[in-house]
Design a protein around this motif. Structure first.
Motif, mmCIF file in Angstrom:
data_model
loop_
_atom_site.group_PDB
_atom_site.id
_atom_site.type_symbol
_atom_site.label_atom_id
_atom_site.label_comp_id
_atom_site.label_asym_id
_atom_site.label_seq_id
_atom_site.Cartn_x
_atom_site.Cartn_y
_atom_site.Cartn_z
ATOM 1 N N ARG A 157 3.082 7.812 -9.031
ATOM 2 C CA ARG A 157 2.422 7.336 -7.585
ATOM 3 C C ARG A 157 3.636 6.629 -6.372
ATOM 4 N NH1 ARG A 157 -0.905 9.217 -4.228
ATOM 5 N NH2 ARG A 157 -2.202 7.642 -3.012
ATOM 6 N N ARG A 158 4.628 5.837 -6.857
ATOM 7 C CA ARG A 158 5.156 5.188 -6.405
ATOM 8 C C ARG A 158 6.254 6.108 -5.296
ATOM 9 N NH1 ARG A 158 10.864 3.783 -8.014
ATOM 10 N NH2 ARG A 158 11.592 2.433 -6.065
ATOM 11 N N GLN A 159 7.207 7.234 -6.269
ATOM 12 C CA GLN A 159 8.477 7.817 -5.594
ATOM 13 C C GLN A 159 7.061 8.369 -4.926
ATOM 14 O OE1 GLN A 159 9.808 11.171 -7.368
ATOM 15 N NE2 GLN A 159 10.364 9.662 -8.627
ATOM 16 N N ASP A 160 5.870 8.638 -4.930
ATOM 17 C CA ASP A 160 5.710 9.705 -4.733
ATOM 18 C C ASP A 160 4.754 9.366 -2.972
ATOM 19 O OD1 ASP A 160 5.417 12.140 -5.875
ATOM 20 O OD2 ASP A 160 3.450 12.122 -6.657
ATOM 21 N N LEU A 161 5.317 7.895 -3.257
ATOM 22 C CA LEU A 161 4.109 7.218 -1.714
ATOM 23 C C LEU A 161 5.750 6.667 -0.812
ATOM 24 C CD1 LEU A 161 1.696 4.957 -3.062
ATOM 25 C CD2 LEU A 161 1.146 6.642 -1.721
ATOM 26 N N ILE A 162 6.286 6.681 -1.299
ATOM 27 C CA ILE A 162 7.795 6.271 -0.938
ATOM 28 C C ILE A 162 8.560 7.290 -0.582
ATOM 29 C CG2 ILE A 162 10.459 6.202 -1.030
ATOM 30 C CD1 ILE A 162 9.830 4.208 -3.036
ATOM 31 N N ARG A 163 8.502 9.120 -0.657
ATOM 32 C CA ARG A 163 8.788 10.174 -0.283
ATOM 33 C C ARG A 163 7.875 10.301 1.466
ATOM 34 N NH1 ARG A 163 8.319 12.518 -3.688
ATOM 35 N NH2 ARG A 163 6.540 14.476 -3.569
ATOM 36 N N PHE A 164 6.274 10.029 0.985
ATOM 37 C CA PHE A 164 5.965 10.414 1.801
ATOM 38 C C PHE A 164 5.699 9.444 2.756
ATOM 39 C CE2 PHE A 164 4.637 14.003 -1.005
ATOM 40 C CZ PHE A 164 3.896 14.859 0.146
ATOM 41 N N GLY A 165 6.448 8.513 2.922
ATOM 42 C CA GLY A 165 6.407 7.308 4.205
ATOM 43 C C GLY A 165 5.335 6.278 4.178
ATOM 44 N N GLN A 166 4.683 5.921 2.634
ATOM 45 C CA GLN A 166 2.950 5.512 2.544
ATOM 46 C C GLN A 166 2.988 4.200 1.342
ATOM 47 O OE1 GLN A 166 -0.411 7.297 3.221
ATOM 48 N NE2 GLN A 166 0.817 9.307 4.233
ATOM 49 N N TYR A 167 4.719 3.637 1.556
ATOM 50 C CA TYR A 167 4.414 2.922 0.688
ATOM 51 C C TYR A 167 3.987 1.936 1.265
ATOM 52 C CZ TYR A 167 6.244 0.152 -3.400
ATOM 53 O OH TYR A 167 6.565 -0.459 -4.052
ATOM 54 N N GLU A 168 3.324 1.227 0.913
ATOM 55 C CA GLU A 168 2.913 -0.768 0.773
ATOM 56 C C GLU A 168 1.793 -1.182 0.275
ATOM 57 O OE1 GLU A 168 1.597 -2.535 5.378
ATOM 58 O OE2 GLU A 168 2.321 -0.535 5.148
ATOM 59 N N SER A 169 1.861 -2.015 -0.058
ATOM 60 C CA SER A 169 0.941 -3.106 -0.821
ATOM 61 C C SER A 169 -0.052 -2.426 -0.384
ATOM 62 C CB SER A 169 1.550 -4.056 -1.212
ATOM 63 O OG SER A 169 0.076 -5.276 -1.458
ATOM 64 N N LEU A 170 -1.652 -2.799 -1.026
ATOM 65 C CA LEU A 170 -2.220 -3.194 -0.307
ATOM 66 C C LEU A 170 -2.892 -4.285 0.007
ATOM 67 C CD1 LEU A 170 -4.401 -0.580 -3.574
ATOM 68 C CD2 LEU A 170 -3.782 0.450 -1.118
ATOM 69 N N PHE A 171 -2.055 -5.009 -0.482
ATOM 70 C CA PHE A 171 -3.078 -6.598 -0.399
ATOM 71 C C PHE A 171 -2.714 -6.738 0.980
ATOM 72 C CE2 PHE A 171 -1.566 -11.003 0.062
ATOM 73 C CZ PHE A 171 -2.810 -11.895 -1.427
ATOM 74 N N ASP A 172 -3.727 -7.617 2.099
ATOM 75 C CA ASP A 172 -4.309 -7.835 3.005
ATOM 76 C C ASP A 172 -3.819 -9.268 3.822
ATOM 77 O OD1 ASP A 172 -4.621 -5.103 3.813
ATOM 78 O OD2 ASP A 172 -6.157 -5.227 3.358
ATOM 79 N N GLY A 173 -3.022 -10.040 2.491
ATOM 80 C CA GLY A 173 -3.205 -11.098 2.247
ATOM 81 C C GLY A 173 -4.687 -12.463 2.757
ATOM 82 N N ASP A 174 -4.596 -14.051 2.069
ATOM 83 C CA ASP A 174 -5.146 -14.357 2.086
ATOM 84 C C ASP A 174 -4.963 -15.799 2.515
ATOM 85 O OD1 ASP A 174 -3.871 -15.174 -0.307
ATOM 86 O OD2 ASP A 174 -5.667 -14.225 -1.589
ATOM 87 N N ASP A 175 -6.186 -16.676 2.252
ATOM 88 C CA ASP A 175 -5.686 -18.050 2.812
ATOM 89 C C ASP A 175 -4.470 -18.443 1.709
ATOM 90 O OD1 ASP A 175 -7.614 -17.866 4.093
ATOM 91 O OD2 ASP A 175 -9.278 -18.842 3.339
ATOM 92 N N SER A 176 -4.588 -18.420 0.156
ATOM 93 C CA SER A 176 -3.340 -19.226 -0.434
ATOM 94 C C SER A 176 -2.099 -17.559 -0.514
ATOM 95 C CB SER A 176 -3.476 -19.141 -1.594
ATOM 96 O OG SER A 176 -4.131 -17.216 -2.154
ATOM 97 N N GLN A 177 -1.311 -17.110 0.614
ATOM 98 C CA GLN A 177 -0.549 -16.560 0.519
ATOM 99 C C GLN A 177 -0.347 -15.166 1.119
ATOM 100 O OE1 GLN A 177 -0.160 -14.007 -3.374
ATOM 101 N NE2 GLN A 177 1.230 -12.572 -2.844
#
Length: 541
Positions: free
Chosen positions: A489-509
Motif C-alpha cells: 500500500r505505501r508504494q502504491d500511494l506514493i506512485r499515485f501521488g496520494q501518500y499522506e497521513s490520515l491523521f488530521d492533528g489534535d490538541d496535543s499534536q
C-alpha cells in the motif's frame, strides 16, 4: 581463521565498530569447502535463511518491527492503535500513523540493518564462489553467481524503495572511508542492470512450488521485480522528490533485449513474460493462502514455511487476533493490528455492495472458533469486533480490546506450533494477480485504457465483483481490495501521488506538513550517519 564483521549491518551503524572487531554475527574468511554440495549449501542456500525470520526486524515479512510494518502501518491501509495502556510502545506505532518519524525510529533502523546484512552476506558468498569455482562447472558457477546477484538486487530494490539515496556495496570487506552514498537513480539503474544481467542464467522454475528451487530467486521472481521497478520508474528515478516534479514515464527510455522501451512498455514486457510462464489466477482467491499453499498457480515468490523444518515465523496474523480469539485455536494473540476507516470505505464495508474479499481478509463483528461456535470475551459475552470504532487512541472501555477489523487472510493451521507462529502456510511475497494489475496500470499510463481494461476485469471477475471502468482511482482502490495485508500500500500511494497521513492533528499534536513529499522516503538512520561522515540525510529530516 580470521573473522570480518558484517560491514554495513554493523560497522556503518556505530562509530565504535571497526574492521578489527569480532562481532558475534561475523563471517568467516578463507572458508574451505570439501565438495560442490557444500559450496552450494554455504554460499547460495544459506542466504535463504534470511528471507523470513523469527526475530523482530528480520525477514521481508512474517516478523514485526521491520520492513513490512513500514510498508503497511505507514500507509492508510492498517494501524496499531493505542488500546488503553496497551500498544503505546513509546509512540512508535503512532509515529507511523501520523508520519511523524525521525532518523532514530526503531523500525527504520531495523530495516536498514537487516537489508545491508543480507547484502553483505551476498557479497561474501559471491567472493567465495569465485575462490572455489574449480569445484563446479562453468554453467553451474554462472547459475549460482546470477542467483546471488539477483537476490542482492532485490534487497537493493527494498533499500531504494524505503531510503532512496543509499550506498551500493559489491564487496564485503571495505573500509568505511571508501563507502559513498549513491543517488536514487543510480541505485535504480544498478537494480535493473543486475537483474537483467542475471536473467539468462536463472532457472525457469516456479519457486513457490516444492522442489530444488523452492523459495529461491528464479526467472519469474526477477521478471516480477523488474516489472515493479519499471512501474515505479517515475518515482525511483526522481533524485529530488521534494520539488513537486517527476520524470515522465512515457518519455523515459530503457533497453530491454536490445529494444528501446518507455517505462510502461517495459512494465508490460516483463509482466508479459510472467504470463508466458504458465502463471494464472487461482479459481478461488483463498487458495493462495491455505495451509500447504505450494500448489498455487498464482503465487510467484513465497517464504517457505514448515513447522517441522524451518524456524521462520509468521507473527503478522497473531498480532491482529484478540487474546481470546487466538486462545480458541490454541494460539497466543497480541490484539493489535486492524484495518483503518479508510480501508473500510474502500471495501464498502457494511453496504450491500461490500466487496466479497472483505470476508476473506478480515474478521469483523461476531467471532467464532473452528467449530463455528461463538468465542467468549473476558466477561463471558460473545466476542465481537467493531470495525468502525477504530481510532489512533482508543479510550472507550467498550472498544479498547475490540475496535477494528482484524487480519484473516491466511487459513488457520490447526496444527501450528510455538503458540501459532510456526505454521505451514507459505508467506506470499509476489503473486500473479499483482502482475495483471501492474499490466492494467501500465497500459492505462501509456494511453491504452481499452487493453488495460481486460487485465483489470480479470481480477474483478475472479473476485465475483461487478466490473468497473479502468481509471486511476478505481485501480488504486482495486490494488488495496486485492492485495491488502501483502505490504504494497505505501508504494502504491506514493506512485499515485496520494501518500499522506490520515491523521488530521489534535490538541496535543499538529499534523505533519508533508506537502513537499519528503515523507515518501524514510530518513537515513541516525546511527548510519554517525558512522560515515560521507553520508547526507534525505531532504526534509
Amino acid at each position: 581463521m580470521k573473522i570480518y564483521p558484517l560491514l554495513i549491518a554493523l560497522s556503518l551503524t556505530a562509530v565504535s565498530c571497526s574492521l578489527d572487531e569480532n562481532p558475534k554475527d561475523g563471517i568467516l574468511e578463507d572458508e574451505t569447502y570439501p565438495n560442490a554440495k557444500e559450496l552450494y549449501m554455504n554460499t547460495v542456500a544459506t542466504l535463504y535463511n534470511y528471507i523470513g525470520g523469527h526475530e523482530d526486524g528480520q525477514g521481508l515479512q512474517g516478523t514485526c518491527r521491520g520492513i513490512y510494518d513500514l510498508q503497511t502501518f505507514a500507509s492508510d491501509e492498517a494501524m496499531i492503535p493505542t488500546r488503553g495502556g496497551d500498544w503505546f510502545d513509546g509512540g512508535i506505532w503512532q509515529d507511523l500513523y501520523t508520519h511523524d518519524w525521525d532518523a532514530g525510529h526503531e523500525m527504520i533502523n531495523n530495516s536498514w540493518l537487516y537489508l545491508y546484512k543480507v547484502i553483505t552476506l551476498c557479497n561474501y558468498s559471491m567472493e567465495q564462489l569465485s575462490l572455489h569455482a574449480n569445484l563446479i562447472s562453468q554453467a553451474r558457477y554462472n547459475e549460482y553467481i546470477s542467483e546471488i546477484r539477483a537476490l542482492r538486487a532485490i534487497y537493493y530494490w527494498y533499500l531504494l524503495d524505503l531510503f532512496a539515496n543509499v550506498p551500493i556495496i559489491v564487496i564485503h570487506d571495505i573500509s568505511m572511508n571508501d563507502v559513498l552514498q549513491s543517488k536514487r537513480k543510480e541505485v535504480f539503474d544498478f537494480c535493473v542492470n543486475e537483474l537483467q544481467a542475471a536473467l539468462p542464467d536463472l532457472s525457469y522454475k516456479h519457486s513457490n512450488e516444492a522442489g530444488d528451487y523452492y523459495g529461491r530467486v528464479t526467472k519469474p521472481v526477477a521478471y516480477f521485480v523488474l516489472a515493479k521497478l519499471m512501474l515505479n520508474a517515475e518515482v525511483y528515478c526522481d533524485n529530488d522528490w521534494t520539488d513537486g516534479v517527476r520524470p515522465n514515464g512515457s518519455d523515459m527510455e530503457f533497453k530491454v533485449n536490445d529494444k528501446t522501451m518507455n517505462a510502461w512498455e517495459a512494465t508490460i514486457y516483463y509482466c508479459g513474460m510472467l504470463s508466458f510462464m504458465h502463471y494464472r489466477l487461482e479459481d478461488e482467491y483463498t487458495n493462495n493462502f491455505v495451509v500447504r499453499n505450494e500448489r498455487s498457480q498464482e503465487n510467484i515468490w513465497t517464504i517457505p514455511m514448515d513447522k517441522d523444518l524451518y524456524s521462520t515465523q509468521h507473527q503478522t496474523i497473531l498480532r491482529s487476533y484478540h487474546y481470546r480469539h487466538a486462545a480458541a485455536y490454541g494460539f497466543t494473540g497480541k490484539n493489535g493490528t486492524c484495518a483503518t476507516l479508510r480501508t473500510l470505505e474502500i471495501f464498502d464495508y457494511g453496504k450491500p455492495e461490500q466487496d466479497k474479499r472483505f470476508a476473506y481478509c478480515y474478521w469483523a463483528n461476531d467471532v467464532v472458533d473452528l467449530d463455528n461456535k461463538p468465542i467468549p470475551d473476558r466477561t463471558g459475552k460473545p466476542l465481537r469486533y467493531y470495525p468502525e470504532e477504530v481510532k489512533m487512541e482508543i479510550i472507550d472501555p467498550r472498544f479498547i480490546e475490540t475496535a477494528g477489523a482484524r487480519m484473516k487472510k491466511y487459513e488457520i493451521d490447526k496444527n501450528a506450533t510455538k503458540e501459532g507462529r510456526l505454521m505451514d502456510n507459505d508467506i506470499v511475497l509476489f503473486r500473479y494477480a499483482d502482475v495483471l494489475l501492474m499490466k492494467a496500470e501500465a497500459y492505462l499510463r501509456n494511453g491504452d485504457q481499452a487493453t488495460g481494461q481486460n487485465f483489470f476485469d480479470n481480477v474483478r471477475a475472479r473476485a465475483e465483483m461487478p466490473l468497473r471502468e479502468l481509471t486511476f482511482e478505481n485501480l488504486l482502490d482495486e490494488r488495496l481490495l486485492e492485495l491488502c495485508w501483502e505490504g504494497w500500500r505505501r508504494q502504491d500511494l506514493i506512485r499515485f501521488g496520494q501518500y499522506e497521513s490520515l491523521f488530521d492533528g489534535d490538541d496535543s499534536q499538529e499534523k505533519v506538513d508533508e506537502k513537499d513529499g519528503h515523507t515518501t522516503v524514510f530518513p537515513i538512520p541516525s546511527d548510519a550517519l554517525k558512522g560515515n561522515l560521507n553520508f547526507k540525510q534525505n531532504p526534509g529530516y
